[in-house]
Design an enzyme around this catalytic site. Structure first.
Site, mmCIF file in Angstrom:
data_model
loop_
_atom_site.group_PDB
_atom_site.id
_atom_site.type_symbol
_atom_site.label_atom_id
_atom_site.label_comp_id
_atom_site.label_asym_id
_atom_site.label_seq_id
_atom_site.Cartn_x
_atom_site.Cartn_y
_atom_site.Cartn_z
ATOM 1 N N GLU A 70 29.478 60.830 43.282
ATOM 2 C CA GLU A 70 30.562 59.884 42.890
ATOM 3 C C GLU A 70 30.682 58.795 43.877
ATOM 4 O O GLU A 70 31.188 57.789 43.514
ATOM 5 C CB GLU A 70 31.833 60.951 42.845
ATOM 6 C CG GLU A 70 33.102 60.028 42.363
ATOM 7 C CD GLU A 70 32.709 59.895 40.728
ATOM 8 O OE1 GLU A 70 33.254 58.700 40.657
ATOM 9 O OE2 GLU A 70 32.623 60.661 39.910
ATOM 10 N N GLU A 77 28.757 50.797 40.823
ATOM 11 C CA GLU A 77 29.642 50.099 40.112
ATOM 12 C C GLU A 77 30.351 48.604 40.599
ATOM 13 O O GLU A 77 30.328 47.765 39.828
ATOM 14 C CB GLU A 77 30.927 51.025 39.443
ATOM 15 C CG GLU A 77 30.271 52.003 38.495
ATOM 16 C CD GLU A 77 31.557 52.979 37.882
ATOM 17 O OE1 GLU A 77 32.756 52.684 38.732
ATOM 18 O OE2 GLU A 77 31.362 53.433 37.037
#
Length: 127
Positions: A70, A77
């Site tokens: 994560e 991202e």
């Protein structure tokens, strides 16, 4: 000296930046908060069920896999957003692939949790 090595300034700053990265992800990524809540539930269940150290290792490896992926997903991202602010098929592929890594780690965590926590939890609930 007492034989203990002190952290130098760069090490302390690196550690602080690492904590800031975790805090940023926790604040800005809903799924990281979900992972954190799931971690608390799993760890409390493990304590309540008095798991053996080998079982703890499996659970901790699964938790770490999800948290690491994560965090990497968030880094990827943000980097993609910086490098490619417009629409891009390659940017989409990079983001989707990073999210896929989190999904794989999450499936692994569910499998480990089911195998490790399932039988003792079943026994405790249903005798």
């Amino acid at each position: 000296m007492n034989g203990r090595r002190k952290w130098n300034r760069n090490e302390r700053e690196s550690f602080r930046h690492s904590i800031e990265g975790i805090a940023y992800t926790m604040k800005h990524e809903f799924h990281m908060r979900v992972h954190a809540a799931a971690t608390v539930v799993v760890l409390l269940a493990a304590v309540a069920l008095k798991l053996r150290s080998e079982e703890w290792l499996w659970l901790l490896s699964a938790v770490a896999a999800v948290w690491v992926t994560e965090l990497m997903n968030t880094a990827i991202e943000r980097t993609v957003d910086l490098a490619s602010p417009g629409e891009s098929e390659l940017a989409k592929i990079a983001k989707d692939t990073a999210a896929g890594a989190v999904l794989v780690a999450s499936i692994y965590a569910v499998a480990v949790g089911s195998i490790v926590l399932g039988p003792p939890l079943w026994e405790k609930l249903f005798g």
